[in-house]
Design a protein around this motif. Structure first.
Motif, mmCIF file in Angstrom:
data_model
loop_
_atom_site.group_PDB
_atom_site.id
_atom_site.type_symbol
_atom_site.label_atom_id
_atom_site.label_comp_id
_atom_site.label_asym_id
_atom_site.label_seq_id
_atom_site.Cartn_x
_atom_site.Cartn_y
_atom_site.Cartn_z
ATOM 1 N N ASN A 86 0.877 -1.172 0.000
ATOM 2 C CA ASN A 86 0.000 0.000 0.000
ATOM 3 C C ASN A 86 0.913 1.221 0.000
ATOM 4 O O ASN A 86 1.715 1.399 0.914
ATOM 5 C CB ASN A 86 -0.899 -0.031 1.238
ATOM 6 C CG ASN A 86 -1.973 1.023 1.192
ATOM 7 O OD1 ASN A 86 -2.654 1.180 0.192
ATOM 8 N ND2 ASN A 86 -2.123 1.760 2.278
ATOM 9 N N LEU A 87 0.799 2.072 -1.010
ATOM 10 C CA LEU A 87 1.833 3.082 -1.239
ATOM 11 C C LEU A 87 1.533 4.445 -0.637
ATOM 12 O O LEU A 87 2.455 5.149 -0.222
ATOM 13 C CB LEU A 87 2.077 3.221 -2.748
ATOM 14 C CG LEU A 87 2.572 1.946 -3.449
ATOM 15 C CD1 LEU A 87 2.691 2.185 -4.953
ATOM 16 C CD2 LEU A 87 3.906 1.496 -2.871
ATOM 17 N N GLY A 88 0.284 4.863 -0.611
ATOM 18 C CA GLY A 88 0.056 6.202 -0.084
ATOM 19 C C GLY A 88 -1.405 6.581 -0.042
ATOM 20 O O GLY A 88 -2.287 5.853 -0.521
ATOM 21 N N TYR A 89 -1.670 7.760 0.568
ATOM 22 C CA TYR A 89 -3.020 8.291 0.737
ATOM 23 C C TYR A 89 -3.038 9.767 0.346
ATOM 24 O O TYR A 89 -2.017 10.453 0.420
ATOM 25 C CB TYR A 89 -3.469 8.193 2.203
ATOM 26 C CG TYR A 89 -3.325 6.837 2.851
ATOM 27 C CD1 TYR A 89 -4.322 5.882 2.742
ATOM 28 C CD2 TYR A 89 -2.189 6.522 3.590
ATOM 29 C CE1 TYR A 89 -4.200 4.644 3.354
ATOM 30 C CE2 TYR A 89 -2.054 5.285 4.211
ATOM 31 C CZ TYR A 89 -3.072 4.351 4.080
ATOM 32 O OH TYR A 89 -2.938 3.131 4.689
ATOM 33 N N ARG A 143 -6.325 6.295 -2.215
ATOM 34 C CA ARG A 143 -5.101 5.556 -1.911
ATOM 35 C C ARG A 143 -4.601 4.890 -3.177
ATOM 36 O O ARG A 143 -5.361 4.698 -4.141
ATOM 37 C CB ARG A 143 -5.306 4.525 -0.803
ATOM 38 C CG ARG A 143 -6.097 3.282 -1.155
ATOM 39 C CD ARG A 143 -5.818 2.190 -0.123
ATOM 40 N NE ARG A 143 -6.719 1.060 -0.239
ATOM 41 C CZ ARG A 143 -6.358 -0.198 -0.039
ATOM 42 N NH1 ARG A 143 -5.085 -0.492 0.237
ATOM 43 N NH2 ARG A 143 -7.237 -1.185 -0.115
ATOM 44 N N GLY A 272 -1.961 13.307 3.262
ATOM 45 C CA GLY A 272 -1.055 12.389 2.594
ATOM 46 C C GLY A 272 -0.493 11.406 3.598
ATOM 47 O O GLY A 272 -0.597 11.592 4.818
ATOM 48 N N ALA A 274 2.501 7.860 3.895
ATOM 49 C CA ALA A 274 3.352 6.831 3.302
ATOM 50 C C ALA A 274 3.791 5.864 4.385
ATOM 51 O O ALA A 274 4.182 6.276 5.482
ATOM 52 C CB ALA A 274 4.576 7.462 2.638
ATOM 53 N N HIS A 275 3.684 4.570 4.070
ATOM 54 C CA HIS A 275 4.269 3.541 4.928
ATOM 55 C C HIS A 275 5.718 3.386 4.463
ATOM 56 O O HIS A 275 6.012 2.673 3.505
ATOM 57 C CB HIS A 275 3.475 2.250 4.811
ATOM 58 C CG HIS A 275 2.056 2.396 5.270
ATOM 59 N ND1 HIS A 275 1.729 2.556 6.595
ATOM 60 C CD2 HIS A 275 0.887 2.435 4.582
ATOM 61 C CE1 HIS A 275 0.409 2.680 6.705
ATOM 62 N NE2 HIS A 275 -0.119 2.614 5.507
ATOM 63 N N ALA A 276 6.605 4.087 5.154
ATOM 64 C CA ALA A 276 7.960 4.287 4.658
ATOM 65 C C ALA A 276 8.791 3.007 4.647
ATOM 66 O O ALA A 276 9.567 2.764 3.717
ATOM 67 C CB ALA A 276 8.658 5.358 5.493
ATOM 68 N N TYR A 328 13.410 7.974 2.785
ATOM 69 C CA TYR A 328 13.125 7.832 4.209
ATOM 70 C C TYR A 328 14.246 7.066 4.896
ATOM 71 O O TYR A 328 14.793 6.108 4.348
ATOM 72 C CB TYR A 328 11.808 7.091 4.428
ATOM 73 C CG TYR A 328 10.576 7.922 4.143
ATOM 74 C CD1 TYR A 328 10.176 8.932 5.015
ATOM 75 C CD2 TYR A 328 9.817 7.699 2.999
ATOM 76 C CE1 TYR A 328 9.050 9.701 4.749
ATOM 77 C CE2 TYR A 328 8.683 8.457 2.728
ATOM 78 C CZ TYR A 328 8.304 9.456 3.614
ATOM 79 O OH TYR A 328 7.192 10.210 3.360
ATOM 80 N N ASP A 335 4.796 8.074 7.735
ATOM 81 C CA ASP A 335 4.801 9.530 7.596
ATOM 82 C C ASP A 335 3.390 9.927 7.212
ATOM 83 O O ASP A 335 2.957 9.720 6.078
ATOM 84 C CB ASP A 335 5.809 9.950 6.517
ATOM 85 C CG ASP A 335 5.862 11.461 6.305
ATOM 86 O OD1 ASP A 335 5.281 12.202 7.117
ATOM 87 O OD2 ASP A 335 6.488 11.887 5.311
#
Length: 344
Positions: A86-89, A143, A272, A274-276, A328, A335
């Motif tokens: 899962n890359l981002g929101y 997302r 926004g 991110a699962h860094a 990161y 984040d």
């Protein structure tokens, strides 16, 4: 005819496609109790009916992230069952509180596609809405997910990358119409700090940490009915580890942020995220926040803080986010950029 669901693969999506996700869920006080058992969550507005009523609400709503996890979990079988990551929101807004007794369902629209250069996977962008039993939107967000291909020879779709806002504008935040912080009880809330006490650029070390346990993250993922294979099946990753659900890290960090942000009560915007880096059982999670912006709202006594919430492994330096290469740091797990309501 096969009756089981192998999940969707990258070539199954098309821009404009609308997906109604299965199995609506009625929420109760049980979800609140389990949420507060899993995370050190103790914001007063969600803990006390009397406190919420003093702020103009009829009773204590369910934590905003309970709504988020529930809506997110409904989407997993159709969006991220075969995800690599899962890359981002972006563009997330909470439109109304969720109360015990509300029934939530989820609907997503595919708004972007891009096949990766390796030809083995691609990125899918979706805008997801969570609706209650009255078909009112309680929250929505975008997302993007990296999803495996089933057939490596399937042709690449036309690349469509959505143009997403970097932030939710303060004037677009939805504040509950009855919310009133003019009589806010700072003693009962746990800290004296109000909107005017925070400065843009300020970094807050939340001090406390929690070691992630396998049993707790498995319970949390089941609670939100998240069926992503990487969270359950130890054979699904080459390293044999079960990946901690990113939402578990979000809720842990948000709960830890109470120490220093006890009065940042309601989450109303997700700018926004991110699962860094991946999180695994045994990691000790700590958190720090940076104040990115401030805004007043039209509600009596209510201000908004734009906050960067960063979850890190124990030992990381508060305020340290990225290296000189712009990537990161390896100890950064999350984040997250969000708006929260706080008394003026």
């Amino acid at each position: 005819m096969a009756k089981t669901n192998p999940g969707w693969f990258f070539e199954d999506y098309s821009v404009g496609q609308v997906i109604d996700h299965a199995v609506p869920r009625t929420l109760s006080g049980g979800e609140r109790a389990l949420y507060h058992a899993l995370y050190p969550a103790r914001h007063a507005l969600y803990s006390s009916d009397a406190f919420a009523q003093a702020c103009g609400l009829p009773s204590a709503p369910l934590d905003d992230l309970i709504a988020f996890h529930t809506v997110f979990g409904k989407t997993v079988p159709d969006i991220s069952l075969n995800a690599v990551a899962n890359l981002g929101y972006a563009e997330g807004r909470w439109h109304r509180p969720v109360w015990p007794g509300d029934t939530l369902r989820s609907q997503s629209e595919v708004i972007g596609l891009k096949q990766n250069s390796n030809g083995k996977s691609g990125v899918v962008w979706v805008r997801t809405s969570g609706l209650n039993q009255k078909d009112e939107v309680v929250l929505d967000y975008v997302r993007w997910v990296m999803v495996r291909k089933r057939d490596l020879d399937a042709p690449a779709p036309e690349t469509v990358i959505p143009d997403l806002s970097k932030t939710v504008a303060a004037e677009d935040l939805v504040v509950p119409a009855v919310l009133n912080f003019t009589g806010y009880d700072f003693t009962l809330a746990g800290e004296p700090h109000r909107w005017g006490d925070y400065e843009v650029g300020e970094v807050i070390d939340h001090v406390d940490g929690v070691t992630i346990e396998e049993a707790e993250h498995m319970q949390a993922t089941r609670l939100w009915q998240n069926t992503a294979k990487v969270h359950f099946d130890a054979t699904f990753r080459e390293d044999g580890k079960r990946l901690i659900y990113g939402g578990h890290v979000i809720s842990m960090a948000r709960a830890l942020s109470f120490n220093g942000l006890a009065n940042a009560q309601m989450i109303v915007g997700l700018n926004g995220g991110a699962h860094a880096n991946p999180c695994f059982s045994g990691d000790t999670v700590k958190a720090w926040s940076e104040v990115l912006d401030k805004a007043e709202t039209g509600a009596p006594g209510v201000g908004a803080l734009r906050l960067r919430l960063v979850a890190v492994k124990a030992g990381a330096q508060p305020g340290a986010l990225k290296g000189d290469d712009g990537k990161y740091l390896p100890d950064v797990l999350l984040d997250l950029d969000y708006w929260a309501l706080i008394p003026l």
